[in-house]
Design an enzyme around this catalytic site. Structure first.
Site, PDB file in Angstrom:
ATOM      1  N   SER A   1       3.798   2.530   2.517  1.00  9.27           N
ATOM      2  CA  SER A   1       4.854   2.762   3.505  1.00  9.27           C
ATOM      3  C   SER A   1       5.489   1.451   3.949  1.00  9.27           C
ATOM      4  O   SER A   1       4.844   0.400   3.976  1.00  9.27           O
ATOM      5  CB  SER A   1       4.293   3.500   4.719  1.00  9.27           C
ATOM      6  OG  SER A   1       3.267   2.747   5.337  1.00  9.27           O
TER       7      SER A   1
ATOM      8  N   CYS B   1      -9.457   1.874   3.779  1.00  6.76           N
ATOM      9  CA  CYS B   1      -9.290   0.924   4.880  1.00  6.76           C
ATOM     10  C   CYS B   1     -10.170   1.259   6.069  1.00  6.76           C
ATOM     11  O   CYS B   1     -10.573   2.400   6.262  1.00  6.76           O
ATOM     12  CB  CYS B   1      -7.828   0.854   5.331  1.00  6.76           C
ATOM     13  SG  CYS B   1      -7.156   2.413   5.951  1.00  6.76           S
TER      14      CYS B   1
ATOM     15  N   ILE C   1       0.816  -1.210   0.000  1.00  7.39           N
ATOM     16  CA  ILE C   1       0.000   0.000   0.000  1.00  7.39           C
ATOM     17  C   ILE C   1       0.849   1.260   0.000  1.00  7.39           C
ATOM     18  O   ILE C   1       0.369   2.334  -0.350  1.00  7.39           O
ATOM     19  CB  ILE C   1      -0.972  -0.015   1.199  1.00  7.39           C
ATOM     20  CG1 ILE C   1      -1.809  -1.297   1.170  1.00  7.39           C
ATOM     21  CG2 ILE C   1      -1.887   1.190   1.194  1.00  7.39           C
ATOM     22  CD1 ILE C   1      -2.522  -1.548  -0.144  1.00  7.39           C
TER      23      ILE C   1
ATOM     24  N   HIS D   1      -2.069  -3.760  11.423  1.00 11.26           N
ATOM     25  CA  HIS D   1      -2.096  -3.155  12.754  1.00 11.26           C
ATOM     26  C   HIS D   1      -1.824  -4.185  13.845  1.00 11.26           C
ATOM     27  O   HIS D   1      -1.879  -3.859  15.032  1.00 11.26           O
ATOM     28  CB  HIS D   1      -3.434  -2.465  13.001  1.00 11.26           C
ATOM     29  CG  HIS D   1      -3.645  -1.277  12.118  1.00 11.26           C
ATOM     30  ND1 HIS D   1      -4.480  -1.285  11.033  1.00 11.26           N
ATOM     31  CD2 HIS D   1      -3.082  -0.049  12.144  1.00 11.26           C
ATOM     32  CE1 HIS D   1      -4.442  -0.113  10.438  1.00 11.26           C
ATOM     33  NE2 HIS D   1      -3.605   0.655  11.093  1.00 11.26           N
TER      34      HIS D   1
ATOM     35  N   ASP E   1       4.026  11.535   8.188  1.00 17.21           N
ATOM     36  CA  ASP E   1       2.626  11.136   8.261  1.00 17.21           C
ATOM     37  C   ASP E   1       2.027  11.335   6.874  1.00 17.21           C
ATOM     38  O   ASP E   1       2.450  12.222   6.129  1.00 17.21           O
ATOM     39  CB  ASP E   1       1.890  11.988   9.294  1.00 17.21           C
ATOM     40  CG  ASP E   1       0.404  11.688   9.346  1.00 17.21           C
ATOM     41  OD1 ASP E   1       0.027  10.693   9.989  1.00 17.21           O
ATOM     42  OD2 ASP E   1      -0.378  12.442   8.737  1.00 17.21           O
TER      43      ASP E   1
ATOM     44  N   TRP F   1      -8.521  14.252   7.531  1.00 15.90           N
ATOM     45  CA  TRP F   1      -7.513  13.958   8.540  1.00 15.90           C
ATOM     46  C   TRP F   1      -6.715  15.183   8.949  1.00 15.90           C
ATOM     47  O   TRP F   1      -5.702  15.085   9.626  1.00 15.90           O
ATOM     48  CB  TRP F   1      -6.604  12.825   8.067  1.00 15.90           C
ATOM     49  CG  TRP F   1      -7.340  11.513   8.019  1.00 15.90           C
ATOM     50  CD1 TRP F   1      -8.659  11.296   8.299  1.00 15.90           C
ATOM     51  CD2 TRP F   1      -6.793  10.246   7.665  1.00 15.90           C
ATOM     52  NE1 TRP F   1      -8.974   9.963   8.132  1.00 15.90           N
ATOM     53  CE2 TRP F   1      -7.848   9.294   7.747  1.00 15.90           C
ATOM     54  CE3 TRP F   1      -5.534   9.815   7.286  1.00 15.90           C
ATOM     55  CZ2 TRP F   1      -7.672   7.946   7.466  1.00 15.90           C
ATOM     56  CZ3 TRP F   1      -5.341   8.464   6.996  1.00 15.90           C
ATOM     57  CH2 TRP F   1      -6.402   7.549   7.092  1.00 15.90           C
TER      58      TRP F   1
END
Length: 758
Positions: A439, A650, A437, A698, A495, A567
């Site tokens: 990173s 996601c 995806i 995660h 980020d 965000w």
């Protein structure tokens, strides 16, 4: 006197103390006792801070080591059997459900390998909750420790009376799901089983001395089916009359009949988001907590405007029946503006973080009670006026460019079938193409060097050399394991939103403005303070360098306009549509520059597009879907047919219609924790290509190759092989290299096994 109330306070600590101690505990460097000690210190600090600010009604049980909804699942024994057979401590059961657990066998412990429960967005916020998971065998009971009672008593021992907070039974069940072995179960049908447990818990809170309980039913702002609406009367006739039924994030009016006769002590409503619902809710004939201080954004409250709403409520229900409150918990805001020493003082004067919002609710309550707070009101009015008149917020060139947007600007040159033919010829990818995806692990070394560069301790040239070395490491690893479409790993990015905001005009940034996203994952949202534009290329240099290292296709990686908007802390003085289209135009320039530089696979991520969806069906929702998709197409439609546009989504309940209008060539979707096969079927007719995420990034657990094979086999029963890409759920920045290497190797080898079969 009109009282003041705060529905919840950030639990992370002003210096991210909770993140540091939790991750230390997960890493085996800290004891359970030390973890619990830091949690207790944070709670004490937060309660005392609110007490000293003069807040009348202070929440307890708003603290969590991971997620407040997950806490309730642990407390009520809604724990799937796979987590209970290892004899884990309660805190470790909590973490296993939240993030999974994989541990090798030792002389004293058996091997453990459990995946995490599903995690999805909390309504339309950027907070994620762990979805309660029920089965026919779920047996509700009150487990120990009884956290709400313990924390109420903890505050009481400090001399602070609090109002405990609980997620209500209707919302808890409705926001849950059936486990994979009980897909025919409708969670709301479990209400008769769970109500006795709520009653038992409330009885223990009353016994401890609690005179009121804040019981949150945020699902009241959703489009609820009639069978769910009808459950409110059943539930609250049993639960007692000392409850403040609390909603937030939207409009309760369509569900008003469900609560109009409830025997509760009062209601709370979000009058920041929907001030016009006041007239209707006042007719309920109960005391009202009026949410006039925004729990979701960082702009100063307009005291005059808020006081007018409160005064209107007083006129309708009487002074003794009104409480001035935050619109929601302050969980969604940074902790303290005072720690922001680097912000432009002019802009800083426009903001209010959680600590400052305490003073806001207290000041407004005092004003409507007749106390003299004139100086604060005058200063507030001056600040509001300064922002409204500031030249910082407007850019005539950006506003002029907005007028050039039309259907042609937001449409690819050809339809997908024609584009696909050109892309197949250009890239010659195998069946089941593999990619990630974006990173790769953000190692300690990366963070150290980024910090050194920010402090001027290394030169720009030295930092670039370091970043290039990291990029080469990522590229060589991907080549080694046989990934088909590569990424550069994003070592230069702090980020996925902040990195772009720092290179766009119209943004401001904080130093300590952290907000919890989930678990120990915190973000520092940029703040959109004015019209947005791109002064120069943002990603081209790193992408071109990465492509120079390999003959495989290299993806350019961008964050999409809606996700940057959602965000960030957005402006509240112009519409979301205008902000998204401005971002779309800025990203269009970047996409076109990438293509010109030879980067012809470009991923523009939109994980927030679903969370931005208005909570109720209707014109507002259809309008949103139109402008959200338009802003994405504005960003991506200026390229040639052979340039392949990807996007990623996601941790949301997606509908194919939410993404179809984007017209991306390939989309990737989080899928690893979806148990319902119908979820795949919904996408089987999606016209373009899809990558269904095959492992949960995660969680630290490593799926075996056979696990990937089994997952792919299940997907192929209902999803066409020639449209299926193989990838993880999301980016890998939070993971460590050992688990990434093994997981991706297993994933790639599983995909290769299928190529000879189709």
């Amino acid at each position: 006197m009109v009282k003041s109330s705060v529905l919840g306070f950030p639990r992370i600590g002003g210096q991210r103390e909770l993140k540091k101690i939790t991750e230390s505990y997960w890493g085996g460097k800290t004891s359970k006792e030390e973890l619990l000690k830091v949690g207790k210190e944070l709670r004490e600090h937060n309660w005392k801070l609110q007490k000293e600010a003069g807040v009348d009604i202070i929440a307890s049980n708003d603290f969590s080591y991971y997620d407040q909804v997950l806490d309730l699942s642990l407390l009520f024994n809604a724990i799937p059997e796979r987590y209970t057979k290892y004899n884990l401590e309660p805190i470790d059961v909590l973490f296993a459900m939240g993030r999974g657990l994989q541990r090798k066998a030792t002389d004293s412990h058996p091997a453990i390998d459990v995946t995490a429960l599903e995690m999805v967005k909390w309504f339309d916020s950027n907070y994620h909750y762990v979805r309660p998971t029920f089965s026919h065998s779920t047996e509700f009971k009150l487990n120990t420790p009884i956290k709400p009672v313990d924390e109420y008593n903890e505050a009481k021992a400090l001399g602070i009376e609090t109002r405990p907070v609980l997620l209500g039974p209707i919302s808890y069940l409705y926001l849950g799901k059936a486990d994979k072995d009980s897909l025919d179960l409708e969670p709301i049908s479990l209400l008769p089983k769970i109500l006795p447990i709520y009653k038992e818990l409330l009885a223990k809170l009353r016994e401890a001395g609690a005179t009121q309980v804040q019981i949150d039913e945020p699902v009241l702002v959703l489009d609820l089916p009639e069978n769910v609406q009808s459950k409110f009367q059943q539930a609250y006739e049993e639960l007692g009359e000392d409850l403040i039924l609390t909603t937030y994030f939207g409009d309760v009016r369509p569900n008003l009949k469900a609560i109009e006769n409830l025997p509760v002590a009062g209601f709370h409503f979000d009058l920041v988001r929907v001030p016009e619902q006041l007239d209707a809710v006042a007719k309920l004939g109960k005391p009202l907590s009026v949410g006039v201080v925004d729990g979701r954004n960082i702009w100063k409250t307009d005291f005059a405007k808020a006081a007018k709403i409160v005064e209107s409520a007083i006129e309708k229900v009487g002074e003794g029946n009104v409480v001035v409150a935050t619109s929601s918990s302050l969980l969604h805001t940074p902790v303290d503006l005072d720690s922001e020493e680097k912000l432009d003082p002019v802009i800083k004067d426009w903001f209010s973080f959680a600590k400052q919002k305490l003073d806001e609710v207290v000041t407004i309550a005092k004003r409507v009670s007749g106390e003299d707070v004139g100086d604060k009101f005058e200063a507030n009015a001056k600040s509001i006026k300064a922002r409204n008149e500031s030249s910082i917020t407007t850019n005539p060139k950006v506003q002029e460019r907005l007028t050039t947007i039309n259907e042609s600007l937001a449409t690819r040159k050809s339809a997908f079938p024609e584009r696909l033919a050109e892309q197949k010829a250009k890239y010659n990818l195998p069946l089941f193409p593999t990619t990630t995806i974006g990173s790769f692990p953000q190692t300690k070394d990366i963070r150290i060097n980024r910090n050194k560069f920010a402090k001027g301790q290394i030169s720009a040239e030295e930092y670039e050399q370091f970043i290039n070395k990291e990029i080469e490491t990522v590229v060589r690893f991907q080549e080694e394991i046989g990934l088909d479409v590569l990424v550069h790993g994003e070592p230069e990015r702090n980020d996925m939103v902040q990195y772009f905001g720092e290179q766009l005009d119209g943004f401001a940034f904080t130093t300590n403005g952290w907000v919890q996203s989930y678990g120990s994952r915190y973000v520092r949202p940029p703040i959109i303070v004015g019209d947005v534009s791109r002064p120069k290329a943002m990603t081209v240099k790193e992408s071109v360098y990465a492509q120079s290292l390999t003959k495989s296709p290299m993806k350019g990686m961008l964050t999409g306009p809606v996700t940057i908007l959602r965000w960030s802390f957005p402006r509240d003085d112009v519409s979301g549509k205008i902000q998204a289209l401005q971002l779309g135009l800025a990203l269009r320039d970047e996409v076109n520059d990438l293509e010109k530089a030879g980067i012809t696979v470009i991923q523009v991520d939109e994980p927030a597009i679903r969370e931005g969806l208005p909570l109720r069906a209707g014109k507002e929702r259809s309008d949103y879907l139109n402008w959200a998709a338009q802003s994405f197409r504005v960003a991506t439609s200026g390229v040639e047919n052979s340039t392949q546009i990807h996007s990623h989504f996601c941790y949301s309940d997606l509908d194919p219609n939410h993404i179809k209008a984007l017209d991306a060539d390939v989309v990737s979707i989080e899928f690893s924790k979806k148990d319902d096969p119908n979820y795949i079927r919904e996408f089987s007719e999606y016209p373009n290509h899809i990558g269904l995420g095959l492992f949960d990034i995660h969680s630290p657990r490593i799926p075996s190759k056979q696990e990937f094979v089994d997952r792919i086999q299940e997907i192929l029963k209902v999803y066409p092989a020639d449209k299926f890409w193989v990838n993880p759920d999301c980016g890998l920045k939070t993971r460590g290299w050992p688990e990434v290497k093994e997981s991706l190797t297993n994933m790639v080898n599983a995909a290769k096994d299928f190529r000879g079969k189709y």
